[in-house]
Design an enzyme around this catalytic site. Structure first.
Site, mmCIF file in Angstrom:
data_model
loop_
_atom_site.group_PDB
_atom_site.id
_atom_site.type_symbol
_atom_site.label_atom_id
_atom_site.label_comp_id
_atom_site.label_asym_id
_atom_site.label_seq_id
_atom_site.Cartn_x
_atom_site.Cartn_y
_atom_site.Cartn_z
ATOM 1 N N ASP A 46 0.837 -1.193 0.000
ATOM 2 C CA ASP A 46 0.000 0.000 0.000
ATOM 3 C C ASP A 46 0.875 1.247 0.000
ATOM 4 O O ASP A 46 1.485 1.585 1.017
ATOM 5 C CB ASP A 46 -0.897 0.011 1.252
ATOM 6 N N TYR A 51 3.599 9.513 0.194
ATOM 7 C CA TYR A 51 4.615 8.877 1.043
ATOM 8 C C TYR A 51 6.033 9.140 0.523
ATOM 9 O O TYR A 51 7.017 8.877 1.213
ATOM 10 C CB TYR A 51 4.375 7.359 1.166
ATOM 11 N N LYS A 80 -2.155 5.890 -4.546
ATOM 12 C CA LYS A 80 -3.250 6.847 -4.329
ATOM 13 C C LYS A 80 -3.073 8.150 -5.098
ATOM 14 O O LYS A 80 -1.936 8.594 -5.325
ATOM 15 C CB LYS A 80 -3.367 7.159 -2.831
ATOM 16 N N HIS A 113 -7.071 9.672 -2.275
ATOM 17 C CA HIS A 113 -6.471 9.632 -0.932
ATOM 18 C C HIS A 113 -7.345 10.325 0.120
ATOM 19 O O HIS A 113 -7.486 9.835 1.239
ATOM 20 C CB HIS A 113 -5.072 10.261 -0.980
HETATM 21 P P1 NAD Z 1 0.468 0.979 11.698
HETATM 22 O O1 NAD Z 1 -0.813 0.804 12.418
HETATM 23 O O2 NAD Z 1 0.906 0.002 10.702
HETATM 24 O O3 NAD Z 1 1.598 1.170 12.817
HETATM 25 C C1 NAD Z 1 2.909 1.351 12.484
HETATM 26 C C2 NAD Z 1 3.716 1.327 13.778
HETATM 27 O O4 NAD Z 1 3.537 0.066 14.427
HETATM 28 C C3 NAD Z 1 5.183 1.481 13.534
HETATM 29 O O5 NAD Z 1 5.707 2.266 14.597
HETATM 30 C C4 NAD Z 1 5.705 0.040 13.619
HETATM 31 O O6 NAD Z 1 7.042 -0.016 14.022
HETATM 32 C C5 NAD Z 1 4.795 -0.546 14.659
HETATM 33 N N1 NAD Z 1 4.614 -2.010 14.506
HETATM 34 C C6 NAD Z 1 4.269 -2.675 13.390
HETATM 35 N N2 NAD Z 1 4.157 -3.994 13.642
HETATM 36 C C7 NAD Z 1 4.420 -4.164 14.952
HETATM 37 C C8 NAD Z 1 4.447 -5.302 15.807
HETATM 38 N N3 NAD Z 1 4.174 -6.515 15.364
HETATM 39 N N4 NAD Z 1 4.761 -5.102 17.108
HETATM 40 C C9 NAD Z 1 5.037 -3.869 17.591
HETATM 41 N N5 NAD Z 1 5.009 -2.754 16.821
HETATM 42 C C10 NAD Z 1 4.706 -2.898 15.524
HETATM 43 O O7 NAD Z 1 0.392 2.421 11.162
HETATM 44 P P2 NAD Z 1 0.281 3.227 9.855
HETATM 45 O O8 NAD Z 1 1.605 3.205 9.160
HETATM 46 O O9 NAD Z 1 -0.345 4.491 10.270
HETATM 47 O O10 NAD Z 1 -0.800 2.478 8.951
HETATM 48 C C11 NAD Z 1 -0.466 1.408 8.108
HETATM 49 C C12 NAD Z 1 -0.501 1.803 6.647
HETATM 50 O O11 NAD Z 1 -1.785 2.335 6.315
HETATM 51 C C13 NAD Z 1 0.451 2.930 6.236
HETATM 52 O O12 NAD Z 1 1.781 2.494 6.133
HETATM 53 C C14 NAD Z 1 -0.169 3.376 4.938
HETATM 54 O O13 NAD Z 1 0.179 2.494 3.894
HETATM 55 C C15 NAD Z 1 -1.659 3.264 5.254
HETATM 56 N N6 NAD Z 1 -2.267 4.551 5.667
HETATM 57 C C16 NAD Z 1 -3.185 5.122 4.860
HETATM 58 C C17 NAD Z 1 -3.748 6.354 5.179
HETATM 59 C C18 NAD Z 1 -4.781 6.996 4.286
HETATM 60 O O14 NAD Z 1 -5.136 8.163 4.498
HETATM 61 N N7 NAD Z 1 -5.280 6.290 3.295
HETATM 62 C C19 NAD Z 1 -3.376 6.999 6.371
HETATM 63 C C20 NAD Z 1 -2.441 6.373 7.201
HETATM 64 C C21 NAD Z 1 -1.899 5.150 6.850
#
Ligand code: NAD
Length: 324
Positions: A46, A51, A80, A113
């Protein structure tokens, strides 16, 4: 064990229920992280213009294809349309630039987005453009571009074979209903913030009725927004430290992250956690060898606070209250 898939409408294409999120993956490691994630079993990525790491993500995918780890058709690539490119004449221009950046001939899924058209910024001058009208000014300028006109341009991308599926992010029910009234090609996907503090049962029901799949982002709630020093996230306790989640994790001999992701996939959602760490990447994929009881599902559902961390009504200047 292969990750279960969700079948998208109207294309019938399948997408792995656990993908890999690319937000905040640093440019200098993105290619290796993506390559490693493919090695660790990920088949769904994704990304987004915003990004700023599309070139590097594409490099990782293409290296994995070249090395024979996967074929192009085995990897599902989402990216996006950024807010400054909603004008119909810019949609194709920017999608083609994004394809060139990834080094791909098509995207599997292309999402709007945010339902928030902003004034155009020439990619030759600033890319990715972000939220501000100028690099040295924290000010957002909206543009009067109706959603239906952007969607028509998105549909043309499908007609031309540049993308296989189209969808939206950060939409609420009313906007989705309006979109499908004029859509020739129905949205395949809604991507939304989703975690136990933001459960959104009505939106789930609506998408089920409309045949729209849902991808959950920021499955760990405030954690991702603490990186950005978001006051709301700094003032909210971490889900990984919440008693309901930690006691379930202990009982099931899983990690809190796995409990949170399992709750989402058991609700029928797709998840896209991000981790640069191989052990965590594997852990986040391993969600299908255990399940939560209906009592445990209800306990997590009841943690709902209607608390949203990614709200342009909080962090833009002037505030853009798309979730009001
Ligand atoms: P996420 O919920 O994936 O959290 C990321 C955090 O969790 C990081 O600090 C990572 O080190 C930690 N983490 C991941 N796996 C772990 C585990 N097993 N144990 C402990 N810590 C762990 O957060 P995100 O990046 O906000 O969301 C995921 C994805 O969603 C993004 O990378 C992006 O691709 C997408 N996204 C989309 C939008 C949108 O507006 N469409 C907005 C935000 C994110």
């Amino acid at each position: 064990m292969a990750t279960p898939t969700i079948t998208l409408k109207p294309s019938g294409q399948k997408v792995a229920q656990v993908g890999f999120g690319l937000w905040k993956v640093p440019n200098d490691s993105t290619a290796d992280v993506v390559y490693g994630a493919i090695k660790n079993g990920y088949r769904h990525f994704d990304g987004a213009c915003d990004y700023g790491n599309e070139k590097e993500a594409g490099e990782g995918i293409n290296r994995a294809i070249k090395d024979g780890l996967v074929k192009r058709e085995e990897v599902f690539v989402t990216t996006k349309l950024w807010a400054t490119f909603h004008s119909p004449e810019h949609v194709k221009q920017i999608a083609k630039k994004q394809l060139a950046d990834w080094g791909l001939e098509y995207f599997d899924l292309y999402l709007i987005h945010f339902p928030l058209p902003l004034q155009y910024v020439d990619p030759a001058e600033r890319y990715p453009p972000g939220w501000s009208i100028a690099a040295d000014k924290w000010e957002t300028k909206t543009a009067a571009i109706p959603l239906a006109s952007t969607w028509k341009a998105m549909e043309s991308l499908v007609d031309e074979g540049l993308v296989k599926n189209i969808g939206v992010c950060n939409f609420q029910g009313g906007l989705l209903m309006d979109l499908i009234r004029s859509a020739r090609i129905q949205p395949s996907m809604l991507q939304i913030e989703h975690h136990p503090y933001l459960v959104q049962p009505q939106l789930m029901d609506l998408c089920k009725d409309l045949g729209i799949a849902i991808t959950a982002y920021s499955s760990f709630g405030p954690l991702s927004y603490r990186d950005l020093q978001s006051p709301k996230a700094m003032g909210t306790s971490l889900l990984f430290e919440n008693d309901v989640i930690t006691s379930m994790a202990k009982k099931l001999s899983r990690t809190p992250a796995q409990v949170l992701l399992r709750w989402a996939v058991q609700r029928g959602l797709i998840v896209i956690p991000k981790s640069n760490d191989a052990t965590r990447q594997k852990q986040n994929l391993d969600l299908f060898s255990f399940e939560l009881s209906s009592h445990e599902m209800d306990n997590i559902n009841s943690m709902d606070k209607g608390l949203r961390f990614n709200d342009p009504g909080d962090y833009l200047n002037p505030p853009q209250r798309i979730f009001a």
